[in-house]
Design a protein around this motif. Structure first.
Motif, PDB file in Angstrom:
ATOM      1  N   PRO A 180       0.813  -1.215   0.000  1.00 24.47           N
ATOM      2  CA  PRO A 180       0.000   0.000   0.000  1.00 24.47           C
ATOM      3  C   PRO A 180       0.847   1.267   0.000  1.00 24.47           C
ATOM      4  O   PRO A 180       1.939   1.301   0.583  1.00 24.47           O
ATOM      5  N   ALA A 181       0.336   2.297  -0.643  1.00 28.05           N
ATOM      6  CA  ALA A 181       1.042   3.574  -0.664  1.00 28.05           C
ATOM      7  C   ALA A 181       1.195   4.140   0.744  1.00 28.05           C
ATOM      8  O   ALA A 181       2.167   4.837   1.044  1.00 28.05           O
ATOM      9  N   SER A 182       0.237   3.831   1.626  1.00 23.83           N
ATOM     10  CA  SER A 182       0.321   4.317   3.007  1.00 23.83           C
ATOM     11  C   SER A 182       1.517   3.750   3.747  1.00 23.83           C
ATOM     12  O   SER A 182       1.952   4.298   4.751  1.00 23.83           O
ATOM     13  N   PHE A 183       2.053   2.627   3.248  1.00 17.72           N
ATOM     14  CA  PHE A 183       3.256   2.023   3.821  1.00 17.72           C
ATOM     15  C   PHE A 183       4.516   2.477   3.081  1.00 17.72           C
ATOM     16  O   PHE A 183       5.619   2.044   3.411  1.00 17.72           O
ATOM     17  N   GLY A 184       4.357   3.310   2.070  1.00 18.27           N
ATOM     18  CA  GLY A 184       5.489   3.709   1.256  1.00 18.27           C
ATOM     19  C   GLY A 184       5.734   2.797   0.078  1.00 18.27           C
ATOM     20  O   GLY A 184       6.784   2.883  -0.577  1.00 18.27           O
ATOM     21  N   GLY A 185       4.764   1.919  -0.227  1.00 22.46           N
ATOM     22  CA  GLY A 185       4.912   1.004  -1.352  1.00 22.46           C
ATOM     23  C   GLY A 185       4.481   1.624  -2.665  1.00 22.46           C
ATOM     24  O   GLY A 185       3.932   2.729  -2.711  1.00 22.46           O
ATOM     25  N   MET A 186       4.729   0.896  -3.758  1.00 21.09           N
ATOM     26  CA  MET A 186       4.329   1.368  -5.085  1.00 21.09           C
ATOM     27  C   MET A 186       2.825   1.217  -5.312  1.00 21.09           C
ATOM     28  O   MET A 186       2.277   1.852  -6.215  1.00 21.09           O
ATOM     29  N   ASP A 187       2.175   0.344  -4.526  1.00 17.75           N
ATOM     30  CA  ASP A 187       0.733   0.117  -4.637  1.00 17.75           C
ATOM     31  C   ASP A 187       0.347  -0.323  -6.046  1.00 17.75           C
ATOM     32  O   ASP A 187      -0.720   0.036  -6.549  1.00 17.75           O
ATOM     33  N   LEU A 188       1.196  -1.123  -6.678  1.00 15.49           N
ATOM     34  CA  LEU A 188       0.889  -1.659  -8.000  1.00 15.49           C
ATOM     35  C   LEU A 188       0.097  -2.959  -7.856  1.00 15.49           C
ATOM     36  O   LEU A 188       0.094  -3.582  -6.795  1.00 15.49           O
ATOM     37  N   PRO A 189      -0.593  -3.394  -8.904  1.00 18.86           N
ATOM     38  CA  PRO A 189      -1.327  -4.659  -8.841  1.00 18.86           C
ATOM     39  C   PRO A 189      -0.391  -5.832  -8.550  1.00 18.86           C
ATOM     40  O   PRO A 189       0.808  -5.789  -8.857  1.00 18.86           O
ATOM     41  N   ILE A 190      -0.955  -6.897  -8.002  1.00 18.27           N
ATOM     42  CA  ILE A 190      -0.159  -8.078  -7.703  1.00 18.27           C
ATOM     43  C   ILE A 190       0.419  -8.692  -8.978  1.00 18.27           C
ATOM     44  O   ILE A 190       1.435  -9.381  -8.954  1.00 18.27           O
ATOM     45  N   THR A 191      -0.215  -8.399 -10.114  1.00 17.94           N
ATOM     46  CA  THR A 191       0.310  -8.882 -11.396  1.00 17.94           C
ATOM     47  C   THR A 191       1.715  -8.351 -11.642  1.00 17.94           C
ATOM     48  O   THR A 191       2.559  -9.039 -12.239  1.00 17.94           O
ATOM     49  N   MET A 192       2.009  -7.147 -11.189  1.00 12.14           N
ATOM     50  CA  MET A 192       3.350  -6.603 -11.384  1.00 12.14           C
ATOM     51  C   MET A 192       4.376  -7.368 -10.563  1.00 12.14           C
ATOM     52  O   MET A 192       5.518  -7.550 -10.991  1.00 12.14           O
ATOM     53  N   GLN A 193       3.982  -7.820  -9.384  1.00  9.48           N
ATOM     54  CA  GLN A 193       4.864  -8.690  -8.614  1.00  9.48           C
ATOM     55  C   GLN A 193       5.034 -10.029  -9.322  1.00  9.48           C
ATOM     56  O   GLN A 193       6.126 -10.605  -9.350  1.00  9.48           O
ATOM     57  N   ALA A 194       3.953 -10.536  -9.932  1.00 11.56           N
ATOM     58  CA  ALA A 194       4.012 -11.827 -10.608  1.00 11.56           C
ATOM     59  C   ALA A 194       4.868 -11.786 -11.873  1.00 11.56           C
ATOM     60  O   ALA A 194       5.410 -12.821 -12.283  1.00 11.56           O
ATOM     61  N   VAL A 195       5.003 -10.619 -12.505  1.00 13.01           N
ATOM     62  CA  VAL A 195       5.856 -10.543 -13.690  1.00 13.01           C
ATOM     63  C   VAL A 195       7.324 -10.343 -13.304  1.00 13.01           C
ATOM     64  O   VAL A 195       8.226 -10.856 -13.972  1.00 13.01           O
ATOM     65  N   CYS A 196       7.564  -9.624 -12.206  1.00 16.37           N
ATOM     66  CA  CYS A 196       8.949  -9.361 -11.796  1.00 16.37           C
ATOM     67  C   CYS A 196       9.512 -10.452 -10.894  1.00 16.37           C
ATOM     68  O   CYS A 196      10.705 -10.773 -10.957  1.00 16.37           O
ATOM     69  N   GLY A 197       8.652 -11.040 -10.045  1.00 18.03           N
ATOM     70  CA  GLY A 197       9.111 -11.997  -9.059  1.00 18.03           C
ATOM     71  C   GLY A 197       9.893 -13.167  -9.622  1.00 18.03           C
ATOM     72  O   GLY A 197      10.951 -13.543  -9.071  1.00 18.03           O
ATOM     73  N   PRO A 198       9.443 -13.815 -10.712  1.00 17.69           N
ATOM     74  CA  PRO A 198      10.212 -14.945 -11.249  1.00 17.69           C
ATOM     75  C   PRO A 198      11.628 -14.571 -11.683  1.00 17.69           C
ATOM     76  O   PRO A 198      12.530 -15.411 -11.650  1.00 17.69           O
ATOM     77  N   LEU A 199      11.840 -13.333 -12.097  1.00 13.65           N
ATOM     78  CA  LEU A 199      13.199 -12.887 -12.424  1.00 13.65           C
ATOM     79  C   LEU A 199      14.071 -12.861 -11.177  1.00 13.65           C
ATOM     80  O   LEU A 199      15.218 -13.309 -11.189  1.00 13.65           O
ATOM     81  N   PHE A 200      13.518 -12.347 -10.072  1.00 15.42           N
ATOM     82  CA  PHE A 200      14.288 -12.283  -8.830  1.00 15.42           C
ATOM     83  C   PHE A 200      14.547 -13.681  -8.274  1.00 15.42           C
ATOM     84  O   PHE A 200      15.648 -13.970  -7.783  1.00 15.42           O
TER      85      PHE A 200
END
Length: 535
Positions: free
Chosen positions: A93-113
């Motif tokens: 969440p943005a309230s935590f200082g996060g990017m607040d992007l959809p979980i899909t963005m984590q799903a596209v980047c996460g496998p690379l990491f």
């Protein structure tokens, strides 16, 4: 092997995912150019900052020194760089200082990491899950104190469930939570805790299930955040030992002891297990992403090697690359097809999860619940199977430490164990997703798949008809399994086969989407095998 190629494949797969255009319309900040830039940055970070740590971490491993965990060289610095780059808070969440992007963005980047260094990403997965949990269940003061510090990487978090006599059987948890002078005190032992202690963060919060009343089973369990330090002083939390494991050597798996440790109640007392799913569900999706990352790497290694290794052919001519040999072509096809089907399914699930939340769509929520055990289970198996099959392509060259495949194989094996074993996922898939939910998720899946087939049947009628037949077969099998509720032991014996038959149908749907037509017959054959075992 190429991180950039994996990013390109992911972008192309997103474009084929029907829910993606719908999600972009709801989130215009996720335009094509922005997503491409994000993926490019993720690929670059994974390749330059994470991948060099992987062999070092495997060789040296995490060490327990004077009661505290010390990570291999470079891990602390890489974790801080990962957090400072914003990756830890990509869907926070943005309230935590996060990017607040959809979980899909984590799903596209996460496998690379995860491809870069799965061991380090074990810590990131727990922290991201804790961020979602706190956002859903913590009181405002706790969320305000912990959320931003987790996103920044200043503090870290774990998930603490298992005990020596309570693994998958959560209702037998004995760790006790008692109120003393208005403060909750936690006493007990927890095991299999990833990154239960480490030197990357100044404070670690344990998201912990404990028995807070005398209600039997899971009804007596509440959820707590238990810091390792309170007001700068130790809080009765200690590491008893590190497990010696087949793989993930740099990811410390800790046995933890809690001695009257001060805890913060999260959410409502007695509803700890249901509330914990805010953390468990993104971690199960993460398992699918882990498998996809390792499978992507294994597929690239096998293809690169087969293109360069020369053997066979006529003795009076130069030997051809083994990629030209029919049996090797078959192996390479199977590795790549399994990897890309998983990629399509991970993106399908993540977009469905986002749309269910953004549109408050109960039907999509049911579809996400239907797919989650499949992605967790078969993401894990695809990662392991791809590494196993790639070693076969390389032969002896894949079995030695100079090649990362044997490392991937060892790391991948545990994915089918944590976050719910394969057997537990199968039981959940049958008893909850089919029986308790009355097949609602299955019905939405069938409707979505049939709609996509109807659209594509104009250009590819034969392939569409094959997948449609597969879907019909699954619907009939589900009816038969539903009728077995009066024979629970017999039904549960067949739960694994039912789940595998369902994955064969989902795989057929994804194979049609990505034009992997050679895989359709294999999907049907696998379905028939597992359906026969359900008979």
């Amino acid at each position: 092997m190429s991180f950039a190629d994996q990013a390109s494949r992911t972008l192309a797969m997103l474009a084929l995912t029907p829910g993606w255009a719908r999600l972009q319309a709801l989130r215009p900040d996720c335009d094509d150019a922005t997503v491409a830039m994000l993926l490019d940055a993720a690929a670059g970070f994974a390749e330059t900052a994470l991948a060099p740590l992987n062999p070092v971490g495997d060789q040296i491993g995490a060490q327990l020194v004077e009661g505290h965990v010390v990570l291999p060289p470079g891990f602390v610095q890489a974790f801080h760089a990962y957090a400072e780059s914003g990756w830890l808070g990509i869907d926070a969440p943005a309230s935590f200082g996060g990017m607040d992007l959809p979980i899909t963005m984590q799903a596209v980047c996460g496998p690379l990491f995860d491809r870069g260094c799965m061991a380090l990403m074990m810590a990131a997965g727990s922290i991201r899950g804790a961020i979602q949990l706190l956002a859903a269940s913590a009181d405002p003061a706790t969320a305000e104190e912990w959320g931003p510090r987790l996103v920044s990487g200043e503090w870290a978090a774990t998930i603490c469930i298992s005990e020596p006599e309570a693994g998958s059987d959560i209702g037998r948890i004995r760790t006790k939570a008692e109120q003393r002078d208005g403060t909750w005190r936690i006493t007990g032992q927890k095991i299999w805790i990833s990154f239960g202690d480490h030197d990357m963060a100044s404070r670690i919060g344990h998201c912990l299930l404990a028995r807070s009343n005398d209600e039997p089973g899971t009804r007596g369990l509440s959820l707590f955040l238990v810091p390792d330090h309170v007001d700068g002083a130790p809080n009765g939390v200690s590491v008893e030992r590190l497990e010696e494991k087949l793989g993930l050597h740099a990811s410390p798996t800790c046995a933890m002891r809690f001695r009257a440790a001060q805890g913060i109640l999260l959410g409502e007392e007695g509803r700890g297990l249901s509330q914990l799913f805010a953390m468990i569900e993104p971690m199960r999706l993460h398992t699918g992403c882990q498998g996809l990352g390792l499978a992507s790497a294994a597929a690239d290694i096998a293809e690169d090697y087969a293109a360069q290794r020369r053997q066979g052919g006529r003795p009076d001519q130069a030997p051809p690359p083994i990629a030209r040999h029919p049996d090797v072509r078959r192996q390479l096809h199977d590795i790549r097809a399994g990897t890309e089907i998983l990629r399509a399914a991970v993106l399908e699930l993540s977009t469905v999860m986002d749309l269910a939340r953004l549109e408050n769509d109960a039907g999509l929520g049911d579809l996400a619940s239907f797919m989650l055990p499949l992605i967790k289970t078969f993401g894990a198996e695809t990662g392991f199977d791809a590494a196993h099959a790639a070693i076969q392509v390389l032969g002896g060259a894949g079995y030695v430490r100079d090649c990362p495949l044997e490392h991937y194989l060892r790391d991948a094996r545990v994915m089918a164990l944590y976050e719910g074993t394969t057997g537990m996922q199968a039981l959940d898939f049958l008893t909850r997703r089919l029986w308790r939910d009355e097949g609602r998720g299955l019905a939405v899946f069938l409707a979505h798949a049939r709609s996509e087939l109807a659209t594509g049947a104009v250009a590819r009628p034969e392939q569409a008809a094959r997948v449609a037949s597969l879907l019909d077969d699954l619907a009939l099998l589900a009816q038969a399994m539903t009728a077995m509720q009066s024979q629970p032991d017999a039904a549960l014996y067949r739960a694994d086969s039912f789940m595998r038959a369902a994955w064969a149908a989902v795989s057929g749907w994804m194979a049609f989407r990505i034009h992997a037509d050679e895989s359709l017959a294999l999907c049907q054959a696998r379905f028939d095998l597992h359906a026969a075992r359900c008979a």
